[in-house]
Scaffold this motif. Structure first.
Motif, PDB file in Angstrom:
ATOM      1  N   UNK A  37       0.855  -1.188   0.000  1.00  0.00           N
ATOM      2  CA  UNK A  37       0.000   0.000   0.000  1.00  0.00           C
ATOM      3  C   UNK A  37       0.888   1.233   0.000  1.00  0.00           C
ATOM      4  N   UNK A  38       0.477   2.283  -0.717  1.00  0.00           N
ATOM      5  CA  UNK A  38       1.220   3.534  -0.709  1.00  0.00           C
ATOM      6  C   UNK A  38       0.316   4.669  -0.251  1.00  0.00           C
ATOM      7  N   UNK A  39       0.915   5.709   0.270  1.00  0.00           N
ATOM      8  CA  UNK A  39       0.188   6.905   0.696  1.00  0.00           C
ATOM      9  C   UNK A  39       1.190   8.026   0.890  1.00  0.00           C
ATOM     10  N   UNK A  40       0.680   9.231   1.118  1.00  0.00           N
ATOM     11  CA  UNK A  40       1.516  10.406   1.333  1.00  0.00           C
ATOM     12  C   UNK A  40       1.239  10.956   2.727  1.00  0.00           C
ATOM     13  N   UNK A  41       2.282  11.277   3.498  1.00  0.00           N
ATOM     14  CA  UNK A  41       2.064  11.791   4.861  1.00  0.00           C
ATOM     15  C   UNK A  41       1.198  13.033   4.856  1.00  0.00           C
ATOM     16  N   UNK A  42       0.261  13.082   5.776  1.00  0.00           N
ATOM     17  CA  UNK A  42      -0.619  14.243   5.887  1.00  0.00           C
ATOM     18  C   UNK A  42       0.191  15.430   6.417  1.00  0.00           C
ATOM     19  N   UNK A  43       0.126  16.550   5.712  1.00  0.00           N
ATOM     20  CA  UNK A  43       0.866  17.747   6.089  1.00  0.00           C
ATOM     21  C   UNK A  43      -0.138  18.855   6.358  1.00  0.00           C
ATOM     22  N   UNK A  44      -0.277  19.214   7.632  1.00  0.00           N
ATOM     23  CA  UNK A  44      -1.303  20.187   7.996  1.00  0.00           C
ATOM     24  C   UNK A  44      -1.009  21.580   7.459  1.00  0.00           C
ATOM     25  N   UNK A  45       0.243  21.856   7.085  1.00  0.00           N
ATOM     26  CA  UNK A  45       0.606  23.187   6.623  1.00  0.00           C
ATOM     27  C   UNK A  45       0.460  23.347   5.115  1.00  0.00           C
ATOM     28  N   UNK A  46       0.153  22.284   4.410  1.00  0.00           N
ATOM     29  CA  UNK A  46       0.056  22.356   2.955  1.00  0.00           C
ATOM     30  C   UNK A  46      -1.050  21.438   2.459  1.00  0.00           C
ATOM     31  N   UNK A  47      -1.847  21.935   1.527  1.00  0.00           N
ATOM     32  CA  UNK A  47      -2.928  21.127   0.962  1.00  0.00           C
ATOM     33  C   UNK A  47      -2.346  19.998   0.123  1.00  0.00           C
ATOM     34  N   UNK A  48      -2.908  18.810   0.279  1.00  0.00           N
ATOM     35  CA  UNK A  48      -2.448  17.641  -0.476  1.00  0.00           C
ATOM     36  C   UNK A  48      -3.386  17.349  -1.631  1.00  0.00           C
ATOM     37  N   UNK A  49      -4.687  17.421  -1.353  1.00  0.00           N
ATOM     38  CA  UNK A  49      -5.684  17.010  -2.344  1.00  0.00           C
ATOM     39  C   UNK A  49      -6.279  18.206  -3.083  1.00  0.00           C
TER      40      UNK A  49
END
Length: 636
Positions: free
Chosen positions: A214-226
């Motif tokens: 499984x792959x994913x990207x770390x959630x970064x509260x300072x920058x929008x991911x989606x």
């Protein structure tokens, strides 16, 4: 009368400057809005593989974590912690890889042959099923796991007759012996000496040899991911990391730094994107020029109107009068009202030409009420033509009366009837509008989020209940199915294909509706045998095995998983109790509307706040709020 106040020359200049600035902004925005792409960017290629974000082949990119290498222009490798893993297949949430440093397939491997350490980007997926060999402790072997179809290196199913008995079978989703972040060496404490691995997709029992990561990207509260048109999905086996999935009606990778999400629609059996999804197509340059010409005229007209308004004498409250004879009242979001539409009377020849002689290539669906065709009128309007099943003259007259009755009904979930044909010697033909997003069945195959699925069936149940219990004579559909339900630009249900006979020969309405609900849950067209199997899985507590894999049941919020279970339960009761009247369409509508009405949170799109108003201004609203024992339903 006091003197009229006129703005000073300085304030007039300022206002004019602001209006000109507004004009320039309007022209700019118009040009920008018309220049949106109508195709997805092409992904990178390696042989038969398409490489999409976040994965890439570029050595110049700084995102080394997802960098892949392409060997001999055909073979892809993923590199993690100085190990290279050959990629077998891509999935939206992961990728299937082979064992590292393994030139050929082995029947079983050493527990240390897959030296993988989980990180914030990758982890071994819970969807892997492990075959363990020579284990001293058999307590980790799980009963029922061996019912999966697991294939050996020779392509034959692993069993004792093929010399490939898997020994001990353990699904990683069990979590008792293996947890997220572990590698396969954890099984050595059970005395196991070797293992094999298969990826078994949700809802199936057929394994693919290899290890799914499984792959994913770390959630970064300072920058929008989606992207703003995407929803965030939590990773299953990687804590604190996420993926992005475009909302229904949009396609793309969903990531801000990827391709984002592009508007999508379904027309003429093809998926289109961007500007091609607009209902009315215009030339972008012409619209820009037109906007540039009309905007100044609009502003001048507004200034003139403002000047006239300022010159108009002010009247006091006592001077105001209201002529009740010229007043009109309007209602908003009215769900059900009656009025006579202007329907067109077609000739058989016109509709024969529109459907190319009712060719099979124009056929959309066929059922107990007749056949639905796609057609194009001479003015270019795309329509749905329903050739209604009719066996004798009595039915012909009956259907004629019902068409007139149905044409007089206006409801937001009833496809608008454009016209009909009742030429003697031919089957009756009913012509409906063609909603832009096509048939529900086709949209389910492309993928439809849970919120829209449950909204659609709630709307359909509400419509059928109203037509059956608030009309005299009642209007019955006689064959409700996903092929007769179309979706407009807002994904609202538009029902077509009414049988139009006054009475059904056999009352199968609740069974048909149960089949529709099961299709909503599973994403698959249901046959009699698959309905039986699905109901068995539901009643034995194995709902997750039949849920549409594209919905990623285990990644859905808890509330949505519960709702999927409730809808499956309604389908079960439709089959068990619908035939004897103990559970009817009113009951199904009541429960489905409640489920849909509870979706204010949880990421559901609230464009249709009025779903609860399906029964507005209707006595059926009181009927639905009553207890089942106190409801009297007229017999049909």
């Amino acid at each position: 009368m006091p003197p009229l106040f006129l703005p000073s020359s300085s304030s007039s200049s300022s206002a004019l400057f602001l209006l000109l600035l507004l004009l320039l902004t309007l022209q700019t925005l118009t040009s920008i809005s018309l220049s949106q792409p109508d195709a997805l960017r092409s992904p990178e290629k390696c042989g038969n593989f398409s490489v999409s974000f976040p994965f890439h082949l570029s050595s110049s990119s700084s995102a080394a974590t997802f960098r892949l290498s392409c060997t001999n222009s055909s073979t892809l490798f993923l590199h993690i912690n100085h190990q290279s893993y050959r990629i077998i297949e891509f999935f939206t949430d992961g990728l299937l890889v082979d064992f590292p440093s393994s030139p050929s397939c082995r029947q079983f491997n050493d527990l240390r042959s897959f030296p993988f350490s989980a990180n914030q980007f990758f982890s071994i997926s819970f969807e892997n099923v492990i075959g363990l060999y020579d284990c001293e402790d058999s307590s980790l072997c799980k009963f029922g796991c061996e019912t999966n179809d697991l294939f050996g290196c020779d392509g034959r199913e692993e069993d004792e007759t093929s010399g490939g008995d898997i020994g001990c079978c353990y699904p990683l989703s069990d979590h008792s012996a293996w947890r997220a972040g572990d590698d396969f060496s954890v099984f050595s404490k059970y005395g196991c000496r070797g293992f094999s691995s298969w990826f078994v997709p949700r809802g199936t029992n057929r394994g693919k040899r290899g290890v799914k990561l499984e792959w994913a990207i770390p959630r970064n509260s300072s920058e929008a991911i989606c992207d703003r048109e995407a929803r965030t999905v939590n990773a299953t086996a990687i804590e604190g990391s996420v993926r992005c999935v475009c909302r229904d009606g949009f396609v793309g990778d969903g990531f801000v730094h990827g391709t984002g999400c592009l508007k999508s629609c379904y027309k003429d059996g093809k998926e289109l994107y961007g500007d091609k999804c607009k209902i009315k197509k215009h030339n972008g340059k012409k619209l820009t020029v037109l906007a540039g010409v009309l905007a100044p005229l609009f502003i001048l007209g507004s200034l003139l109107a403002l000047f006239c308004l300022l010159k108009r004498p002010v009247t006091t409250h006592k001077d105001q009068q209201f002529d009740i004879s010229t007043s009109t009242t309007t209602t908003t979001s009215v769900s059900f009202r009656k009025g006579y539409n202007k329907t067109r009377l077609f000739t058989y020849r016109e509709l024969d030409e529109a459907t190319k002689g009712f060719q099979d290539s124009q056929k959309l669906t066929q059922g107990k009420t007749g056949t639905i065709y796609s057609g194009n009128l001479t003015n270019g309007t795309r329509v749905i033509v329903h050739k209604v099943l009719c066996e004798n003259k009595i039915e012909f007259m009956e259907i004629s009366s019902q068409i007139d009755h149905l044409s007089a009904v206006l409801h937001r979930n009833l496809a608008r009837i454009i016209g009909f044909c009742m030429d003697i010697g031919y089957n009756p033909l009913v012509v409906y509008e063609y909603p832009v997003n096509g048939a529900l069945g086709d949209r389910l195959r492309l993928g439809l989020d849970w919120c829209k699925r449950v909204n659609v069936v709630a709307e359909v149940a509400g419509l059928l209940a109203l037509l059956q219990y608030e009309n005299y004579p009642p209007i019955l559909h006689n064959n409700i199915a996903s092929g007769y339900i179309f979706l407009d630009e807002d994904f609202q249900a538009k029902v077509t294909g009414f049988g139009l006979q006054r009475k059904q020969r056999i009352d199968t309405s609740m069974y048909d509706f149960a089949v529709l609900l099961l299709e909503i849950v599973t994403g698959l067209k249901q046959r009699e045998e698959t309905v039986t199997q699905a109901l068995q899985r539901i009643r034995s507590g194995k709902l997750e095995e039949i849920v549409d894999p594209s919905m990623y049941f285990h990644e859905q919020p808890v509330a949505f998983r519960e709702q999927i279970g409730l809808v499956a339960d309604i389908a079960t009761r439709c089959v068990l109790f619908g035939g004897d009247g103990k559970f009817g369409m009113v009951d199904a509508a009541r429960e489905l509307l409640q489920i849909a009405g509870n979706n204010g949170g949880g990421g559901c799109d609230k464009k249709r706040d009025g779903i609860e108003e399906t029964f507005s201004n209707s006595s059926l609203l009181q009927m639905i709020s009553m207890s089942p024992d106190s409801i009297y339903l007229p017999k049909t």
